[in-house]
Structures are given as structure tokens and as C-alpha cells.
Write a protein that holds these residues in place. Structure first.
Motif, PDB file in Angstrom:
ATOM      1  N   MET A   1       1.043  -0.862   0.448  1.00 18.15           N
ATOM      2  CA  MET A   1      -0.125   0.094   0.031  1.00 18.15           C
ATOM      3  C   MET A   1       0.492   1.276  -0.083  1.00 18.15           C
ATOM      4  O   MET A   1       2.151   0.804   0.887  1.00 18.15           O
ATOM      5  CB  MET A   1      -0.612   0.479   1.191  1.00 18.15           C
ATOM      6  CG  MET A   1      -1.834   1.216   1.319  1.00 18.15           C
ATOM      7  SD  MET A   1      -2.835   1.357   2.234  1.00 18.15           S
ATOM      8  CE  MET A   1      -3.573  -1.032   1.516  1.00 18.15           C
ATOM      9  N   HIS A   6      -2.563   7.715   2.147  1.00 21.37           N
ATOM     10  CA  HIS A   6      -2.908   8.388   3.707  1.00 21.37           C
ATOM     11  C   HIS A   6      -2.721   9.506   3.822  1.00 21.37           C
ATOM     12  O   HIS A   6      -1.960  10.418   3.047  1.00 21.37           O
ATOM     13  CB  HIS A   6      -2.047   7.512   4.377  1.00 21.37           C
ATOM     14  CG  HIS A   6      -2.112   5.614   4.726  1.00 21.37           C
ATOM     15  ND1 HIS A   6      -3.122   4.967   5.802  1.00 21.37           N
ATOM     16  CD2 HIS A   6      -1.171   4.476   4.092  1.00 21.37           C
ATOM     17  CE1 HIS A   6      -2.882   3.846   5.257  1.00 21.37           C
ATOM     18  NE2 HIS A   6      -2.293   3.343   4.342  1.00 21.37           N
ATOM     19  N   TYR A  85      -6.862   6.712   8.118  1.00 17.73           N
ATOM     20  CA  TYR A  85      -7.190   4.630   7.701  1.00 17.73           C
ATOM     21  C   TYR A  85      -7.618   4.805   6.447  1.00 17.73           C
ATOM     22  O   TYR A  85      -8.331   3.855   6.316  1.00 17.73           O
ATOM     23  CB  TYR A  85      -6.950   4.113   8.371  1.00 17.73           C
ATOM     24  CG  TYR A  85      -6.304   4.342   9.585  1.00 17.73           C
ATOM     25  CD1 TYR A  85      -4.780   3.770   9.813  1.00 17.73           C
ATOM     26  CD2 TYR A  85      -6.615   4.886  10.422  1.00 17.73           C
ATOM     27  CE1 TYR A  85      -3.715   3.736  10.501  1.00 17.73           C
ATOM     28  CE2 TYR A  85      -5.816   5.032  11.712  1.00 17.73           C
ATOM     29  CZ  TYR A  85      -4.379   4.701  11.487  1.00 17.73           C
ATOM     30  OH  TYR A  85      -3.750   4.405  13.080  1.00 17.73           O
ATOM     31  N   PRO A  87      -7.251   3.523   3.512  1.00 16.37           N
ATOM     32  CA  PRO A  87      -7.423   2.190   2.562  1.00 16.37           C
ATOM     33  C   PRO A  87      -8.992   1.263   3.225  1.00 16.37           C
ATOM     34  O   PRO A  87      -9.191   0.607   2.832  1.00 16.37           O
ATOM     35  CB  PRO A  87      -6.476   2.285   2.554  1.00 16.37           C
ATOM     36  CG  PRO A  87      -5.690   3.644   2.598  1.00 16.37           C
ATOM     37  CD  PRO A  87      -6.255   4.253   3.388  1.00 16.37           C
ATOM     38  N   ILE A  88      -8.099   1.080   4.139  1.00 18.98           N
ATOM     39  CA  ILE A  88      -9.436  -0.506   5.282  1.00 18.98           C
ATOM     40  C   ILE A  88     -10.164   0.966   6.360  1.00 18.98           C
ATOM     41  O   ILE A  88     -10.910  -0.203   6.480  1.00 18.98           O
ATOM     42  CB  ILE A  88      -8.255  -0.526   6.549  1.00 18.98           C
ATOM     43  CG1 ILE A  88      -7.427   0.366   6.819  1.00 18.98           C
ATOM     44  CG2 ILE A  88      -6.946  -1.314   5.068  1.00 18.98           C
ATOM     45  CD1 ILE A  88      -6.371  -0.209   7.595  1.00 18.98           C
ATOM     46  N   LYS A  91     -13.739  -1.576   5.971  1.00 21.54           N
ATOM     47  CA  LYS A  91     -13.206  -2.276   6.543  1.00 21.54           C
ATOM     48  C   LYS A  91     -13.521  -2.246   7.817  1.00 21.54           C
ATOM     49  O   LYS A  91     -14.217  -3.863   8.597  1.00 21.54           O
ATOM     50  CB  LYS A  91     -11.818  -2.891   6.267  1.00 21.54           C
ATOM     51  CG  LYS A  91     -11.398  -3.664   4.756  1.00 21.54           C
ATOM     52  CD  LYS A  91     -10.649  -4.170   4.940  1.00 21.54           C
ATOM     53  CE  LYS A  91      -9.959  -4.543   2.789  1.00 21.54           C
ATOM     54  NZ  LYS A  91      -8.245  -5.022   2.342  1.00 21.54           N
ATOM     55  N   VAL A  92     -12.849  -1.799   8.674  1.00 17.61           N
ATOM     56  CA  VAL A  92     -12.896  -1.521  10.313  1.00 17.61           C
ATOM     57  C   VAL A  92     -14.444  -0.922  10.649  1.00 17.61           C
ATOM     58  O   VAL A  92     -14.831  -1.593  11.375  1.00 17.61           O
ATOM     59  CB  VAL A  92     -11.711  -0.066  10.838  1.00 17.61           C
ATOM     60  CG1 VAL A  92     -12.280  -0.368  12.220  1.00 17.61           C
ATOM     61  CG2 VAL A  92     -10.801  -0.849   9.824  1.00 17.61           C
ATOM     62  N   TYR A  95     -16.460  -4.697   9.444  1.00 17.29           N
ATOM     63  CA  TYR A  95     -16.242  -5.807  10.093  1.00 17.29           C
ATOM     64  C   TYR A  95     -16.138  -5.224  11.665  1.00 17.29           C
ATOM     65  O   TYR A  95     -16.349  -6.511  12.581  1.00 17.29           O
ATOM     66  CB  TYR A  95     -15.042  -5.940   9.873  1.00 17.29           C
ATOM     67  CG  TYR A  95     -14.128  -6.402   8.681  1.00 17.29           C
ATOM     68  CD1 TYR A  95     -15.404  -7.402   7.796  1.00 17.29           C
ATOM     69  CD2 TYR A  95     -13.189  -6.572   7.793  1.00 17.29           C
ATOM     70  CE1 TYR A  95     -15.722  -8.095   6.150  1.00 17.29           C
ATOM     71  CE2 TYR A  95     -13.190  -7.388   6.166  1.00 17.29           C
ATOM     72  CZ  TYR A  95     -13.916  -7.788   5.450  1.00 17.29           C
ATOM     73  OH  TYR A  95     -14.395  -7.985   4.005  1.00 17.29           O
ATOM     74  N   LYS A 130      -2.948   1.441  16.933  1.00 19.13           N
ATOM     75  CA  LYS A 130      -2.783   0.748  15.477  1.00 19.13           C
ATOM     76  C   LYS A 130      -2.001   2.255  15.311  1.00 19.13           C
ATOM     77  O   LYS A 130      -0.687   1.935  15.005  1.00 19.13           O
ATOM     78  CB  LYS A 130      -3.878   1.654  14.466  1.00 19.13           C
ATOM     79  CG  LYS A 130      -3.425   1.278  13.164  1.00 19.13           C
ATOM     80  CD  LYS A 130      -3.385  -0.031  12.700  1.00 19.13           C
ATOM     81  CE  LYS A 130      -2.925   0.491  11.812  1.00 19.13           C
ATOM     82  NZ  LYS A 130      -2.149  -1.021  10.942  1.00 19.13           N
ATOM     83  N   PHE A 179      -7.960  -5.997  15.106  1.00 24.40           N
ATOM     84  CA  PHE A 179      -8.326  -5.173  14.105  1.00 24.40           C
ATOM     85  C   PHE A 179      -6.276  -4.705  14.222  1.00 24.40           C
ATOM     86  O   PHE A 179      -6.499  -4.038  12.653  1.00 24.40           O
ATOM     87  CB  PHE A 179      -9.106  -3.829  13.510  1.00 24.40           C
ATOM     88  CG  PHE A 179     -10.764  -4.667  13.523  1.00 24.40           C
ATOM     89  CD1 PHE A 179     -10.417  -6.177  13.452  1.00 24.40           C
ATOM     90  CD2 PHE A 179     -11.527  -3.872  13.345  1.00 24.40           C
ATOM     91  CE1 PHE A 179     -11.651  -7.046  12.807  1.00 24.40           C
ATOM     92  CE2 PHE A 179     -12.846  -5.067  12.293  1.00 24.40           C
ATOM     93  CZ  PHE A 179     -13.123  -7.036  12.938  1.00 24.40           C
ATOM     94  N   PHE A 183      -4.517  -5.343  11.156  1.00 22.23           N
ATOM     95  CA  PHE A 183      -3.905  -4.785   9.425  1.00 22.23           C
ATOM     96  C   PHE A 183      -2.841  -3.924  10.460  1.00 22.23           C
ATOM     97  O   PHE A 183      -2.917  -2.884   9.450  1.00 22.23           O
ATOM     98  CB  PHE A 183      -5.217  -3.497   9.510  1.00 22.23           C
ATOM     99  CG  PHE A 183      -7.069  -4.417   9.175  1.00 22.23           C
ATOM    100  CD1 PHE A 183      -6.447  -4.339   7.948  1.00 22.23           C
ATOM    101  CD2 PHE A 183      -6.985  -3.992   9.804  1.00 22.23           C
ATOM    102  CE1 PHE A 183      -7.658  -5.283   7.949  1.00 22.23           C
ATOM    103  CE2 PHE A 183      -8.896  -4.160   9.892  1.00 22.23           C
ATOM    104  CZ  PHE A 183      -9.107  -5.502   8.219  1.00 22.23           C
ATOM    105  N   GLU A 186      -1.043  -2.305   7.103  1.00 23.86           N
ATOM    106  CA  GLU A 186      -1.775  -1.453   6.338  1.00 23.86           C
ATOM    107  C   GLU A 186      -1.314   0.044   6.563  1.00 23.86           C
ATOM    108  O   GLU A 186      -2.108   0.408   7.225  1.00 23.86           O
ATOM    109  CB  GLU A 186      -3.239  -2.068   6.295  1.00 23.86           C
ATOM    110  CG  GLU A 186      -3.435  -3.207   5.361  1.00 23.86           C
ATOM    111  CD  GLU A 186      -4.213  -3.029   3.940  1.00 23.86           C
ATOM    112  OE1 GLU A 186      -3.888  -2.399   3.674  1.00 23.86           O
ATOM    113  OE2 GLU A 186      -4.186  -4.804   3.806  1.00 23.86           O
TER     114      GLU A 186
END
Length: 252
Positions: A1, A6, A85, A87-88, A91-92, A95, A130, A179, A183, A186
Motif C-alpha cells: 500500500m 493516507h 486510514y 484504504p481500510i 473494513k474497520v 467488520y 494502531k 484489527f 491490519f 496496512e
């Protein structure tokens, strides 16, 4: 990535959080306007029908106070997620709703669990851990800001207040931490400047490649310079080599 994906402001950074917040307010308005109680669509642990609450519970709130206290942190954390974040981010969120809901369904008391606080705890936990794992100053600063703003929320993962789903909060905290690990790759990497990426390769040096491993002169082609070798013998593995140069007579 690519790291350039970002830390970029886009319309989604604001529009997606606004849409999310408006959606839960619209659901609450429908309840008030038409006298409908959506509580039964919340998570009811260890029952088949209670599974539907995994998808519906984040949009259902018990009252205006419950909704108000979830609105601001949900907007702030979602906006931060899409900015730092991007790109994800989806998803976060998606999910996070699914996994935290399943954990709540598994460990919860026999009662209806509703509200977006489970997702909020996912975002708080994910953003904090993160940033620490990323070891990048911007993300660490974001983690510290999260602690400053929402650090007191940690107490609500314990059963200290009646009527509050501490199970949902705990599930969100666990999910966000998982997560952050899942990730782990990522993450935005600090920008490296050209001088940081350059490495010295002795074999490519136009001067040193004409001497053997003991420092003895081999050749120096295509030059108008001649070499005076030192009078003293070179020591093996000598760290530096000093030579003096005189102009070739042909060039004077």
C-alpha cells in the motif's frame, strides 16, 4: 500500500461520518414520529433471532440522551478513520460491527443490547493501538489525542453502571485491538528523503576500485593524472588511504 493514500483530505472524510450520524438520527426520528420501538431488533445474546441485532443494533438508541452521547464521538472517530486510514476505513467499520456484535451476542446478558457505542469502542481501540504499533509520529499523536478525549471510556468496559452494555463495550475494545494487529501491514510509513535511501557502495567508487584489498595501486585508466605512491608500506586493513597527485607533464 502506498503511503500517499493516507493523510489525504477528501469529501468522504466529512460526508461519510455525516451520513452515518444522520442515519441513526433518522432511525430515532422514525421511532418517535410513528411510535415504533425498535429495541427488539437489538442484540439478544444466545438466541437465533438475537443475531439480527448484530446488524441493526448500532442504529437503535434508547433515548435522546443515549443518541446524543454517541453522536459526537462517532462523527469524530469516523472522520479520523477516513482521514488517517482511508484504504481500510470501510473494513474497520463493517467488520467492526460484525465482530463486536458476535462477541456481544456470545458473552452478553439476556437483554437487548442496542446503540452505536460498541462501534465507538472499536474505533477508539483501533485508533489507539494502531498508532502505537505504527511508530509514526502523526499516528502516535492521534493515539494520544484519543486518550485525552476518550480515555475515561475505559471504565465502561466493566459492569459499574446498571443498564449499560459493558459487554458491548468490551467486545468493541477487543475487536479494535485485534484489527490493529490484523491490519498491521496496512499502515502509513514515514516519508523517506533521497539522502536517507542512498547507500554507499564501495565497488562503484571511481577512485577506490583501482586499488586492491591491501591498498596497492592497480590502474588508473583514462586520466591525465599520475600517482605518487606513499614511501611507507601500507598496513593491512588500513582504514584510510592517502595519495598525492601531480599533473601529468603532457597537460602542463
Amino acid at each position: 500500500m502506498k503511503s500517499k493514500e493516507h493523510f489525504q483530505f477528501s469529501n468522504g472524510v466529512v460526508l461519510y461520518p455525516i451520513f452515518f450520524v444522520l442515519l441513526i438520527w433518522v432511525v430515532f426520528w422514525v421511532e418517535i414520529r410513528f411510535g415504533i420501538d425498535f429495541t427488539k431488533f437489538g442484540i439478544y445474546p444466545q438466541t437465533i433471532t438475537g443475531l439480527r441485532g448484530i446488524f441493526f443494533s448500532p442504529f437503535i438508541h434508547s433515548g435522546i440522551s443515549h443518541l446524543y452521547h454517541n453522536t459526537i464521538p462517532l462523527f469524530v472517530l469516523t472522520a479520523a478513520l477516513f482521514y488517517f486510514y482511508k484504504p481500510i476505513a470501510w473494513k474497520v467499520i463493517l467488520y467492526g460491527i460484525l465482530v463486536s456484535g458476535l462477541i456481544t451476542w456470545s458473552i452478553g446478558r439476556p437483554s437487548y443490547h442496542i446503540g452505536a457505542s460498541g462501534l465507538i469502542y472499536v474505533l477508539v481501540s483501533f485508533t489507539f493501538f494502531k498508532g502505537i504499533l505504527a511508530k509514526y509520529y502523526r499516528l502516535i499523536a492521534l493515539s494520544l489525542l484519543i486518550v485525552f478525549l476518550y480515555g475515561s471510556m475505559i471504565w465502561y468496559v466493566f459492569p459499574i453502571v446498571d443498564g449499560v452494555s459493558w459487554e458491548g463495550h468490551t467486545a468493541g475494545l477487543i475487536t479494535g485491538f485485534l484489527f490493529a494487529l490484523i491490519f498491521k501491514k496496512e499502515i502509513a510509513k514515514p516519508k523517506k528523503y533521497a539522502w536517507e535511501e542512498e547507500t554507499f557502495n564501495e565497488a562503484d567508487d571511481p577512485f577506490l576500485k583501482h586499488f586492491d584489498e591491501h591498498g596497492n595501486f592497480i590502474e588508473f585508466p583514462e586520466t591525465n593524472m599520475e600517482v605518487d605512491t606513499p614511501t611507507e608500506p601500507l598496513e593491512e586493513n588500513r582504514p584510510t588511504i592517502h595519495y598525492t597527485f601531480k599533473p601529468n607533464k603532457d597537460t602542463e
